[in-house]
Design a protein around this motif. Structure first.
Motif, PDB file in Angstrom:
ATOM      1  N   PRO A   1       0.797  -1.228   0.000  1.00  0.00           N
ATOM      2  CA  PRO A   1       0.000   0.000   0.000  1.00  0.00           C
ATOM      3  C   PRO A   1       0.831   1.281   0.000  1.00  0.00           C
ATOM      4  O   PRO A   1       0.284   2.361  -0.215  1.00  0.00           O
ATOM      5  N   LEU A   2       2.165   1.184   0.239  1.00  0.00           N
ATOM      6  CA  LEU A   2       2.944   2.416   0.377  1.00  0.00           C
ATOM      7  C   LEU A   2       3.280   3.033  -0.981  1.00  0.00           C
ATOM      8  O   LEU A   2       3.341   4.238  -1.128  1.00  0.00           O
ATOM      9  N   GLY A   3       3.505   2.219  -1.988  1.00  0.00           N
ATOM     10  CA  GLY A   3       3.838   2.734  -3.314  1.00  0.00           C
ATOM     11  C   GLY A   3       2.624   2.714  -4.233  1.00  0.00           C
ATOM     12  O   GLY A   3       1.475   2.695  -3.787  1.00  0.00           O
ATOM     13  N   LEU A   4       2.884   2.695  -5.530  1.00  0.00           N
ATOM     14  CA  LEU A   4       1.820   2.702  -6.533  1.00  0.00           C
ATOM     15  C   LEU A   4       0.970   1.428  -6.429  1.00  0.00           C
ATOM     16  O   LEU A   4       1.500   0.334  -6.260  1.00  0.00           O
ATOM     17  N   SER A   5      -0.357   1.580  -6.546  1.00  0.00           N
ATOM     18  CA  SER A   5      -1.263   0.427  -6.428  1.00  0.00           C
ATOM     19  C   SER A   5      -1.295  -0.365  -7.735  1.00  0.00           C
ATOM     20  O   SER A   5      -0.869   0.121  -8.781  1.00  0.00           O
ATOM     21  N   TYR A   6      -1.857  -1.599  -7.684  1.00  0.00           N
ATOM     22  CA  TYR A   6      -1.963  -2.413  -8.897  1.00  0.00           C
ATOM     23  C   TYR A   6      -2.877  -1.750  -9.921  1.00  0.00           C
ATOM     24  O   TYR A   6      -2.560  -1.696 -11.109  1.00  0.00           O
ATOM     25  N   THR A   7      -4.013  -1.250  -9.465  1.00  0.00           N
ATOM     26  CA  THR A   7      -4.923  -0.624 -10.435  1.00  0.00           C
ATOM     27  C   THR A   7      -4.303   0.657 -10.986  1.00  0.00           C
ATOM     28  O   THR A   7      -4.431   0.954 -12.179  1.00  0.00           O
ATOM     29  N   GLY A   8      -3.616   1.402 -10.114  1.00  0.00           N
ATOM     30  CA  GLY A   8      -2.951   2.629 -10.574  1.00  0.00           C
ATOM     31  C   GLY A   8      -1.907   2.301 -11.635  1.00  0.00           C
ATOM     32  O   GLY A   8      -1.834   2.937 -12.693  1.00  0.00           O
ATOM     33  N   ALA A   9      -1.108   1.280 -11.360  1.00  0.00           N
ATOM     34  CA  ALA A   9      -0.064   0.886 -12.307  1.00  0.00           C
ATOM     35  C   ALA A   9      -0.696   0.377 -13.602  1.00  0.00           C
ATOM     36  O   ALA A   9      -0.239   0.721 -14.704  1.00  0.00           O
ATOM     37  N   ALA A  10      -1.758  -0.425 -13.491  1.00  0.00           N
ATOM     38  CA  ALA A  10      -2.393  -1.005 -14.680  1.00  0.00           C
ATOM     39  C   ALA A  10      -3.025   0.084 -15.551  1.00  0.00           C
ATOM     40  O   ALA A  10      -2.922   0.045 -16.778  1.00  0.00           O
ATOM     41  N   GLU A  11      -3.682   1.048 -14.923  1.00  0.00           N
ATOM     42  CA  GLU A  11      -4.270   2.173 -15.674  1.00  0.00           C
ATOM     43  C   GLU A  11      -3.198   2.884 -16.487  1.00  0.00           C
ATOM     44  O   GLU A  11      -3.371   3.178 -17.670  1.00  0.00           O
ATOM     45  N   LYS A  12      -2.096   3.199 -15.821  1.00  0.00           N
ATOM     46  CA  LYS A  12      -1.022   3.944 -16.476  1.00  0.00           C
ATOM     47  C   LYS A  12      -0.390   3.119 -17.594  1.00  0.00           C
ATOM     48  O   LYS A  12      -0.160   3.618 -18.695  1.00  0.00           O
ATOM     49  N   LEU A  13      -0.122   1.845 -17.295  1.00  0.00           N
ATOM     50  CA  LEU A  13       0.530   0.992 -18.292  1.00  0.00           C
ATOM     51  C   LEU A  13      -0.356   0.809 -19.517  1.00  0.00           C
ATOM     52  O   LEU A  13       0.097   0.975 -20.659  1.00  0.00           O
ATOM     53  N   ALA A  14      -1.627   0.479 -19.279  1.00  0.00           N
ATOM     54  CA  ALA A  14      -2.536   0.253 -20.408  1.00  0.00           C
ATOM     55  C   ALA A  14      -2.688   1.546 -21.215  1.00  0.00           C
ATOM     56  O   ALA A  14      -2.724   1.513 -22.456  1.00  0.00           O
TER      57      ALA A  14
END
Lengths: 463, 247
Positions: B209-222
């Motif tokens: 929870p301290l860094g970038l979240s999975y959904t946050g990372a996935a949104e950006k990557l996609a």
């Protein structure tokens, strides 16, 4: 010209001076990565036998990197002082080692010799020296520089207080600054690695540090370690720049990869001198170096990691810096694999820098993927303290949260001063005394913190 | 605790809220108090273990249930060599190259151990799943699980498989305050030995929870992958146009 020796019933041949120097180097991963390392332990020693017979003067006649294509080579050869070189001009590398270790090579003789030495000569002789040799000779050399404090006097050890923060938050920086000052650190410089190189962010940090230094009349200097062009820009806008910082390396192309030329450094040096912000001296430059940077930039020209590092010191000494430090274990295990290699490199860098006339300090450090730990820090610190390092870099608890690497701590510096009887820079020591931080034996008094006037630094900015 | 000690600890606990730096540790003579010395060693041990823990592709394959995977190694035979020879970590083992399925792939995900197997064990499968879920019309290659691998190994993989772009999820260099941080590198039509870091887009510090979240990372990557396909490039010319990373 080729170089040969016979060892173990085998004839060994090294085609160039650069190949010979590389093969004579102690084992390190960076030279292996570059394809320059000795193929076997016997070949390494064979190279040292051959190197011992090379006349020092040959390094003037056979540049490792061509004069025509490299401005660091031009700087080295054009500024070489033949008269200063005279006392050792007839010696081989092996004889030079013995002369350096002899009583005749005292502080005065070594200081007089410095302008006559080239980086290649000191790198070469270091390859014939053991760790103890590197300590014994470096210990004799004294290089004294000054700005608002005096660095490098016998019996003194200065520290850089490094209050880094991953987002440059002023309150976070101030908290770490207070911690370091209460532990008696910061006489070499209060130096921050900023999270960004933006002029606004750098200026904010410079003003924060300048405010604290002025308010508490601390006899030290600040530095925000940004690119030299950012400093030049900020100086022209009246920002409170004490020291101009730059990372430098030992070849023109490696410096180009840092976005630096000698011309840029010349301009920055002149601009910083003109500010006249020093009180007890006028050394205004701060350089960082480290083995592996030229290889990392693909700019080593077939020269081994340590020799090309020593060439960076030729760049540094052109500007009479207040401070130079090798960030010795920072780049990672592909250049220096473990504590043993990092220690050796630290001693070599310190020795070579001192012999060339530089105020050498160290960031005694490692990354967590190198094979090293806090015992390696303690070993290095102790040997470099004995060797007479001008200063060391210190971070809170030895853990830098901005650069994600491990360095010496403020506590480590207290330890070193205690066991070796070393004291802070004289101006800073008087200041520590004036604010009640010096105990009756000259050590740093363990303060309760909350009651100390300096805590206003932390309280106000954290509010 | 004495009154002075209480005041001191109050001061430092308030200051510590402004920085993760190890400040106000106190002293035992000149040295650290025992508790703080051991805390530092524990953090260092976690970072060291992250570097040297063996890569377990099964863990990731299990997290990807249903998605086909293929396993490869770099040319670095072991961890010791890997750490000293970044050049070998960037090249596929020649035997493995032949086993990679070639096809008309729009993209391939490569999960590379990098410098922290722990980071990829904990986070990589979730990032692949969440990102793939946002790429419904894409022809995605089997996920490549790569051992003793650096970022540029993905270039070799993409070329061998004929994939138009590669996403390398890699364990980042562990610091003492984060030993499990995952990075993601996106590269369009890479060429081994020619492609440089300037040709890549990077998301770092994926570590909920301290860094970038999975959904946050996935949104950006996609989002980046879609733009990369439209523009036919990645790197400095491709900007992340979603929200800035959290402080």
């Amino acid at each position: 010209m080729s170089y040969t020796s016979v060892l173990g019933g085998r004839h060994h041949r090294f085609d160039t001076l650069a190949r010979l120097l590389a093969a004579a180097s102690p084992e390190r991963s960076g030279d292996r990565l570059a394809g320059l390392a000795a193929a076997s332990e016997q070949e390494r020693v064979a190279a040292r036998w051959a190197l011992a017979d090379v006349p020092l003067a040959e390094f003037l006649a056979e540049p490792l990197i061509p004069y025509e294509t490299d401005d660091v080579t031009r700087l080295i050869l054009d500024t070489h002082d033949t008269a200063a070189f005279a006392p050792v001009a007839g010696l081989t590398v092996g004889e030079f080692r013995e002369w350096l270790l002899s009583p005749g090579a005292d502080a005065g003789a070594l200081a007089a010799l410095a302008p006559g030495l080239t980086p290649e000569m000191v790198a070469a002789v270091s390859k014939l020296m053991g760790n103890a040799d590197l300590v014994a000779v470096a210990r004799k050399v004294r290089v004294v520089t000054a700005f608002r404090s005096t660095i490098g006097l016998p019996g003194r050890l200065a520290t850089r207080l490094q209050p880094n923060h991953p987002t440059d938050d002023p309150a976070g920086v101030a908290a770490a600054l207070l911690d370091g000052l209460l532990l008696g650190s910061g006489d070499a410089v209060i130096g921050i690695n900023p999270a960004t190189d933006s002029p606004k962010a750098v200026r904010d940090l410079l003003e924060l540090l300048d405010g604290v230094i002025q308010r508490y009349a601390i006899p030290t200097q600040s530095c925000v370690l940004c690119h030299v062009t950012t400093s030049v820009d900020l100086m022209s806008r009246g920002a409170p720049v004490d020291l101009v910082f730059q990372s430098i390396a030992g070849t023109q192309t490696a410096n180009a990869s840092f976005g630096v030329t000698l011309g840029l450094l010349d301009d920055a040096y002149e601009a910083a001198l003109a500010l006249e912000r020093g009180t007890v001296g006028h050394n205004v430059m701060y350089f960082e170096t480290g083995q592996g940077s030229a290889l990392s930039a693909g700019a080593h020209h077939g020269v081994d990691q340590q020799t090309v590092e020593a060439r960076a010191y030729a760049v540094a000494r052109r500007y009479d810096p207040l401070l130079v430090n090798t960030v010795v274990g920072f780049i990672g295990p592909e250049y220096l694999y473990d504590g043993r290699q990092i220690l050796r490199a630290a001693l070599e860098d310190h020795f070579c820098g001192k012999l060339l006339g530089l105020p050498m300090g160290l960031d005694i450090c490692y990354t967590n993927h190198a094979d090293a730990d806090d015992d390696d820090i303690a070993t290095m610190l102790t040997m470099l303290g004995v060797a007479g390092a001008s200063f060391v870099i210190c971070t809170p608890g030895g853990d830098d949260i901005m650069l994600n690497y491990q360095s010496a701590s403020y506590h480590d510096a207290l330890y070193l001063r205690e066991v070796l009887g070393l004291r802070p820079a004289p101006e800073f020591e008087s200041w520590l005394d004036s604010i009640g931080l010096l105990d009756e034996k000259g050590g740093i008094r363990e303060t309760t913190g909350a009651a100390h006037p300096l805590t206003a630094i932390g309280k106000e900015l954290a509010a | 605790m004495s009154e002075v000690a209480v005041q001191t600890s109050e001061l430092w606990s308030s200051l510590r809220q402004r920085t993760q730096a190890r400040i106000g540790l106190g002293r035992a003579g000149s040295a650290l108090p025992t508790r703080h010395r051991l805390e530092l060693q524990a953090a260092h041990a976690a970072a060291r273990d992250a570097v040297h823990s063996p890569f377990e592709p099964d863990v990731i394959a299990a997290g990807l249930a249903g998605t086909p995977t293929v396993r490869v190694r770099s040319s670095a035979p072991d961890r010791l060599t890997y750490l000293q020879r970044p050049d070998l970590g960037r090249r596929l083992d020649p035997l493995d190259r032949a086993h990679l399925p070639a096809g008309e792939w729009d993209a391939v995900f490569v999960v590379a151990d990098g410098l922290s197997s722990r980071a990829v064990h904990e986070h990589a499968a979730a990032v692949v799943r969440e990102t793939a879920a946002r790429l419904e019309d894409w022809r995605l290659a089997p996920v490549v699980l790569a051992e003793q691998a650096r970022v540029a190994l993905g270039d070799d993989v993409a070329q061998a498989m004929g994939a138009a772009m590669v996403v390398v999820l890699v364990g980042e260099r562990p610091g003492m305050s984060a030993a499990d941080s995952l990075g993601a590198y996106l590269t369009y039509r890479p060429t081994p030995g020619v492609t440089t870091d300037a040709d890549r887009n990077c998301l770092s510090n994926i570590r909920p929870p301290l860094g970038l979240s999975y959904t946050g990372a996935a949104e950006k990557l996609a989002g980046l992958m879609t733009r990369a396909r439209e523009l036919g490039l990645t790197g400095v010319a491709l900007k992340d146009e979603t929200d800035a990373l959290p402080g």
